[in-house]
Scaffold this active site. Sequence first.
Site, PDB file in Angstrom:
ATOM      1  N   GLU A  26      -0.124  23.767 -25.591  1.00 21.94           N
ATOM      2  CA  GLU A  26      -0.068  25.042 -24.875  1.00 21.94           C
ATOM      3  C   GLU A  26      -1.411  25.721 -25.109  1.00 21.94           C
ATOM      4  O   GLU A  26      -1.605  26.445 -26.079  1.00 21.94           O
ATOM      5  CB  GLU A  26       1.077  25.924 -25.393  1.00 21.94           C
ATOM      6  CG  GLU A  26       1.291  27.103 -24.466  1.00 21.94           C
ATOM      7  CD  GLU A  26       1.920  28.330 -25.101  1.00 21.94           C
ATOM      8  OE1 GLU A  26       2.182  29.296 -24.366  1.00 21.94           O
ATOM      9  OE2 GLU A  26       2.117  28.361 -26.334  1.00 21.94           O
ATOM     10  N   ASP A  42       3.399  24.273 -29.440  1.00 17.60           N
ATOM     11  CA  ASP A  42       3.499  25.664 -29.018  1.00 17.60           C
ATOM     12  C   ASP A  42       2.379  26.504 -29.642  1.00 17.60           C
ATOM     13  O   ASP A  42       2.073  26.347 -30.835  1.00 17.60           O
ATOM     14  CB  ASP A  42       4.862  26.189 -29.505  1.00 17.60           C
ATOM     15  CG  ASP A  42       5.142  27.607 -29.058  1.00 17.60           C
ATOM     16  OD1 ASP A  42       5.241  27.836 -27.847  1.00 17.60           O
ATOM     17  OD2 ASP A  42       5.271  28.501 -29.930  1.00 17.60           O
TER      18      ASP A  42
END
Length: 567
Positions: free
Chosen positions: A294, A233
Amino acid sequence: MKKTLRWVAVLWVLSCLSWLAAFAQTSSHAADGESHPWWQHAVFYEIYPRSFADSNNDGVGDLKGIASKLDYLKDLGVDAIWISPCFPSPQVDFGYDVSDYENIDPMYGTLADFDFLASEAKKRDIHIILDFVVNHTSDQHKWFLDSKSSRISPYRDWYIWRDGKGPGQPPNNWVSTFGGSAWKFDSTTDQYYYHFFYPEQPDLNWRNPAVKGAMFDVTRWWYKRGVSGFRLDAVDTLFEDPNLQDNPINHPGKNAFGDPFEQNKYNTKLPEVHDILRGLRQVANEYDAVLIGETWTADVAELNQYYGKGNNELQLPMDFLFTMVNKLSPAEFRKQIAAVDAASGWPTFVISNHDIVRSYDRYGDGKHNDQIAKLMAALYLTLRGTPIIYYGEEIGMKTTPPTRQEDVKDPIGRKGWPKEKGRDGERTPMQWDSSENAGFSQGTPWLPVPPTYKTHNVADESKDPDSVLEFYRKVLNMRHTNEALLDGSYKAINESDANVLSYLRVYRGQAVVVSLNMSGMPQTADLDLKANGFKSARSLLATGKSEVRGEEVSLEPYGVFIGELTK
Ligand code: NOJ
């Protein structure tokens, strides 16, 4: 001298071991005599666990719910599931605020439920990928609670604490991407801590080796429990300028949260990020694991940096530039596909996720949405690279944002209303059937089920050969068995066509042609067969009346033609 020799020998053995680990990864799961790491041939599927399947009827999805749908996923053609965070969390950012990295939130089940899910997935050859929230923890994580308790806490330096510039003044002008200053004052120790996201998500200090050690160990802990990798993330926010220089303001005006438009020059994409990614990759290599990133990048040159030199960072940095081609434009898709096809690593294609408006709405014209959903499926599932399907895309789920501020669950939607409505719309419960609550739960779903569940759901679409779901199944089945689709090179053809996007996938003399009519009018497109050394095309999959006639393909509005070429 003897000692030096011993060290040389140790280093030699270590370098052999790391070479072997890297080799083990690249040589596994060979399907065609060449070596392909398993994640290059796999189809990934993102599950937002709150919204997938609720086994205990509390209105929130859970791990047992996911386990109960593994047969569905297998039948669809999924080889790996990425589960958005399911760790203990106060749920301020619905799991992206982790308070314990080595457990499961009771809302989703227990570690035993995870083990059950992992073993059931393994039986079906489905890999499990977890979401690793690397940039920040929850403010309720024990590390942060200790860190904020005193300036001399052993965990103080695990987060970023600074004095303000003066009374009531944060250390610098950085704003949180979720609104307001990125600094929060804490009166216990009279200092500010830094948070790129919500104040409840304090940033870890990755310059501290103890943080690095603890976080690397988290990945080992899960690898040993059977996970096959992580989606990392917000990787670009790991490091900040130690001198805390003010960010420049991009342009005048205010964003949805009333903050200036800042350029995140000093708090994102610092080069140190790549040292960490290389380290995480070394650990991943020991377990034949994959790292998905990401990675919001400005261009493919930036994307290349995430693959790392000699591919030693992320195997699958997501190409979000592809999601930014927000109209059905062959020219723009051609440009983006060519750019990412020439990237230094294996491409990764997504068209939707839990943070962006679903593709059904981004590309749909309101009249041919199902046809367009098939067209988009034919695109991202036949390109050279690994696709990641967002749950519900395969049935044509629609973004359904709340209509009143008081109904919004995502804090950014409450704060930024009405300009920013938050991300609830793309996180609604999975539509399994046409019974109450779409078969997601017998309790009250945490987000309302969109009315479209009556027309778009797994049960009904499974019975309809023309449904979006059946189209996904057919394309995925073809993708798994066709060598040109698995490993073939990508070649754009008929590049001047303003309405039809066409390309070849060529592998050892075998070729597949894909032609996609991105317009609402019937089109005829040249397949460039002779110029590419082929004689004719035979249909493998086509929508409606789309068919090949000699060198040309005739396509219905938003029609798809996928064919095999012969010499
Ligand atoms: C990116 C995640 O996809 C998003 O949902 C989350 O809010 C932020 N990172 C913060 O973790």
